[in-house]
Design a protein around this motif. Structure first.
Motif, short mmCIF file in Angstrom:
data_model
loop_
_atom_site.label_atom_id
_atom_site.label_comp_id
_atom_site.label_asym_id
_atom_site.label_seq_id
_atom_site.Cartn_x
_atom_site.Cartn_y
_atom_site.Cartn_z
N ASP A 290 43.55 32.70 21.02
CA ASP A 290 43.57 31.32 20.54
C ASP A 290 44.74 30.55 21.13
N GLY A 291 45.12 30.93 22.36
CA GLY A 291 46.24 30.24 23.02
C GLY A 291 46.01 30.18 24.51
N ASP A 292 47.08 30.09 25.28
CA ASP A 292 46.98 30.01 26.73
C ASP A 292 46.79 31.38 27.35
N THR A 293 46.35 31.38 28.60
CA THR A 293 46.22 32.61 29.39
C THR A 293 47.13 32.48 30.60
N TYR A 294 48.01 33.46 30.78
CA TYR A 294 49.02 33.43 31.83
C TYR A 294 48.66 34.43 32.92
N VAL A 295 48.75 34.02 34.16
CA VAL A 295 48.52 34.90 35.31
C VAL A 295 49.81 34.93 36.11
N VAL A 296 50.42 36.12 36.18
CA VAL A 296 51.74 36.23 36.81
C VAL A 296 51.74 37.38 37.82
N GLY A 297 52.50 37.20 38.90
CA GLY A 297 52.64 38.24 39.91
C GLY A 297 51.61 38.14 41.02
N GLU A 298 51.68 39.07 41.95
CA GLU A 298 50.75 39.12 43.07
C GLU A 298 50.76 40.51 43.68
N THR A 299 49.65 40.88 44.31
CA THR A 299 49.58 42.16 45.01
C THR A 299 50.04 41.98 46.45
N ASP A 300 50.33 43.10 47.10
CA ASP A 300 50.80 43.07 48.49
C ASP A 300 50.06 44.16 49.28
N GLU A 301 48.93 43.78 49.85
CA GLU A 301 48.09 44.75 50.56
C GLU A 301 48.75 45.23 51.85
N GLU A 302 49.53 44.38 52.48
CA GLU A 302 50.19 44.77 53.72
C GLU A 302 51.17 45.92 53.47
N LEU A 303 51.97 45.79 52.40
CA LEU A 303 52.92 46.85 52.08
C LEU A 303 52.18 48.13 51.67
N LEU A 304 51.10 47.96 50.89
CA LEU A 304 50.31 49.13 50.49
C LEU A 304 49.75 49.86 51.70
N ALA A 305 49.21 49.11 52.65
CA ALA A 305 48.63 49.72 53.84
C ALA A 305 49.67 50.51 54.61
#
Length: 311
Positions: A290-305
């Motif tokens: 019943d409030g806001d939805t927060y999306v934080v951060g990011e993935t790093d596929e280059e570092l993973l590879a």
């Protein structure tokens, strides 16, 4: 709430019944404790790793694999969902028991921690367990012997024959799979450490790629943590707003962008010398009811590879 050690014992019975199919070996120590080798002298497998994650969460989560991609390469992912994140993730799955006795070095996770209950998470969640049997999964490159088993049994308040120790190395298939199941746990832990009440985390879903296996334990430890910090994604449904949500993902750390091989090397490969704040998933969605939805951060596929050695 039923004893989580009771629930884990039921899963242990299943693992014992299907040990051959799972690729496990079973040893009874002189003190009577039972060792289940998931990935030390054997490699286990994907199904063994999923069973290991089930045991670590005391059967209070749904865990499965799916195919996805890292840098356009098909890679298996592990996804975990639980409606009991406080108990399943913080009071059970978290690797919170340092096992450093004599020449033995390992990390303990699983429901036996709730029989001890001396970590901050238990007071925050308000859960402690009482049961005559104990299950502790052990991450180590060697199998526990009598000395370590007797120490664990005494600390957990059970007789040694009532102790079961599923054991695995980071550099095993089961180790890589079970580690990929920890994305949601890391998010819940970060929120708790930031002062957010873990009892307000209502449901959690997390996923991360399965790191390629390396029998070099140092490289394996680095890869499995990179999988979470740079590829882990989590959805949390929570009951309260907070100003700490932006600090949950790994991108909030000043170490973000540094491969874990370098982080561990700087700490002389001592897990407990690494700041706890670096252990976090890459991207988190926090849905306040019943409030806001927060999306934080990011993935790093280059570092993973690069970490995974993808060519």
């Amino acid at each position: 709430m039923e004893s989580i050690n009771r629930s884990a014992i039921e899963l242990l019975d299943e693992a014992l019944d299907f040990a051959d199919e799972l690729g496990l070996t079973i040893t009874e120590l002189g003190c009577g404790s039972t060792i289940l080798d998931f990935g030390v002298d054997v490699d286990g497998g994907v199904e063994a790793g999923l069973m290991l994650a089930d045991i670590q969460t005391a059967g209070m989560a749904t865990v499965y694999t799916q195919m996805d991609r890292v840098a356009d390469a098909p890679i298996p992912y592990v996804e975990l969902t639980t409606d009991h994140p406080g108990i399943a993730l913080l009071c059970s799955q978290k690797a919170g028991w340092e096992l450093d006795l004599g020449d033995f070095d390992g990390l303990g996770s699983g429901p036996a921690r709730a029989l001890v209950g001396d970590e901050a998470e238990f007071g925050r969640v308000g859960y402690y367990d009482e049961f005559d049997f104990a299950v502790l999964t052990v991450e180590s490159d060697e199998l526990p012997g009598n000395e370590i088993a007797e120490y664990i049994a005494k600390t957990a308040g059970v007789d040694p024959p009532s102790l079961f120790l599923p054991t695995y190395a980071a550099g095993s298939t089961a180790g890589s799979v079970s580690m990929a199941a920890r994305a949601a746990e890391l998010a819940a832990f970060r929120l708790s450490e930031l002062g957010y009440p873990p009892t307000e985390i209502r449901t959690a879903t997390g996923r991360a790629p399965v790191a390629p296996v390396s029998h070099n334990e140092s490289l394996a430890m680095a890869r499995t943590n990179d999988a979470l910090a740079y590829g882990g994604e989590v959805y949390l449904q929570v009951g309260e707003e907070s100003t700490v949500f932006e600090d949950v993902p790994s991108t909030a750390r000043e170490e973000y962008g540094t491969p874990f091989e370098e982080i561990f090397e700087a700490a002389d490969w001592d897990f407990y010398e690494v700041p706890e704040s670096v252990f976090a998933p890459a991207k988190v969605t926090i849905d306040v009811v019943d409030g806001d939805t927060y999306v934080v951060g990011e993935t790093d596929e280059e570092l993973l590879a690069e970490s995974f050695g993808l060519r």
